[in-house]
Every structure is written in C-alpha cells, then in structure tokens.
Scaffold this motif. Structure first.
Motif, PDB file in Angstrom:
ATOM      1  N   ALA A  44     -40.137 -28.537 112.452  1.00 32.40           N
ATOM      2  CA  ALA A  44     -41.170 -29.558 112.910  1.00 32.40           C
ATOM      3  C   ALA A  44     -42.267 -28.868 113.579  1.00 32.40           C
ATOM      4  CB  ALA A  44     -40.641 -30.444 114.096  1.00 32.40           C
TER       5      ALA A  44
ATOM      6  N   MET B 180     -48.541 -30.746 117.067  1.00 32.74           N
ATOM      7  CA  MET B 180     -49.838 -31.074 116.710  1.00 32.74           C
ATOM      8  C   MET B 180     -50.510 -31.355 117.924  1.00 32.74           C
ATOM      9  SD  MET B 180     -49.502 -30.399 113.538  1.00 32.74           S
ATOM     10  CE  MET B 180     -50.913 -31.128 112.900  1.00 32.74           C
TER      11      MET B 180
ATOM     12  N   ARG C  68     -54.619 -33.162 118.702  1.00 32.16           N
ATOM     13  CA  ARG C  68     -55.644 -33.991 118.346  1.00 32.16           C
ATOM     14  C   ARG C  68     -56.666 -34.034 119.593  1.00 32.16           C
ATOM     15  NH1 ARG C  68     -56.203 -38.467 114.201  1.00 32.16           N
ATOM     16  NH2 ARG C  68     -54.112 -38.143 113.806  1.00 32.16           N
TER      17      ARG C  68
ATOM     18  N   ARG D 218     -52.368 -27.853 114.085  1.00 32.31           N
ATOM     19  CA  ARG D 218     -50.909 -27.223 114.477  1.00 32.31           C
ATOM     20  C   ARG D 218     -51.024 -26.248 115.671  1.00 32.31           C
ATOM     21  NH1 ARG D 218     -47.969 -23.020 112.508  1.00 32.31           N
ATOM     22  NH2 ARG D 218     -49.451 -22.743 111.118  1.00 32.31           N
TER      23      ARG D 218
ATOM     24  N   GLU E 152     -44.621 -33.645 114.443  1.00 34.33           N
ATOM     25  CA  GLU E 152     -45.019 -34.205 113.100  1.00 34.33           C
ATOM     26  C   GLU E 152     -43.960 -33.724 112.190  1.00 34.33           C
ATOM     27  OE1 GLU E 152     -48.615 -33.227 110.450  1.00 34.33           O
ATOM     28  OE2 GLU E 152     -49.230 -34.901 111.510  1.00 34.33           O
ATOM     29  N   SER E 153     -43.810 -34.030 111.071  1.00 33.50           N
ATOM     30  CA  SER E 153     -42.780 -33.799 109.780  1.00 33.50           C
ATOM     31  C   SER E 153     -41.561 -33.068 110.372  1.00 33.50           C
ATOM     32  CB  SER E 153     -43.657 -32.632 109.071  1.00 33.50           C
ATOM     33  OG  SER E 153     -44.890 -33.133 108.583  1.00 33.50           O
TER      34      SER E 153
ATOM     35  N   TYR F 270     -48.216 -34.189 119.778  1.00 33.35           N
ATOM     36  CA  TYR F 270     -47.150 -34.819 119.243  1.00 33.35           C
ATOM     37  C   TYR F 270     -46.371 -34.009 118.312  1.00 33.35           C
ATOM     38  CZ  TYR F 270     -50.546 -35.419 115.518  1.00 33.35           C
ATOM     39  OH  TYR F 270     -51.505 -35.175 114.587  1.00 33.35           O
TER      40      TYR F 270
END
Length: 71
Positions: A14, A17, A19, A27, A7-8, A5
């Motif tokens: 950007a 990331m 998981r 990252r 993030e930030s 996805y």
C-alpha cells in the motif's frame, strides 16, 4: 491542511500519500507485507532508519507513520 491517506492497497503493498492544499498528492511511504507483519518504508529516508514495523495492518502502519507528521 495536509490529508494523509492510504492508496492502492493490495494484498502485499500500500502507499501512504499526502495532499497539501491544491497540490498534487505525493507518496511519503510504502507499506509492505512481510513474513512478520506490515512494515513501512519512508519515501525520503534511504537508511536503515527508514523502516518501521511490524504492524497488524496497513491502517495501523498509517496511524503510526502519520502521528509524527501531525504532531
């Protein structure tokens, strides 16, 4: 299962990331806005081959970067 996805997301940068299960997210790439569009830089490759792009948006960069991971 891996969740990949963005993030930030800011106006110029950007992070992509990943998981894996219950592990902490890490990252795998950074997406930068440059003069000709968005470019992705791998977090693990440190050669000229680490860069891809240009893309129209961070989401397009994510889709292009994630395809090889899920294949």
């Amino acid at each position: 299962m891996n969740d990949v996805y963005l993030e930030s997301v800011t106006g110029t940068m950007a992070f992509i990331m990943v998981r894996s299960g219950s592990l902490q997210p890490r990252r795998i790439a950074t997406v930068y806005l440059m003069t000709d569009g968005w470019h992705t830089k791998s977090a693990t490759l440190h050669t000229r081959h680490a860069w891809t792009g240009p893309f129209a948006s961070p989401s397009d960069a994510l889709a292009s970067f994630v395809l090889p991971i899920n294949a």
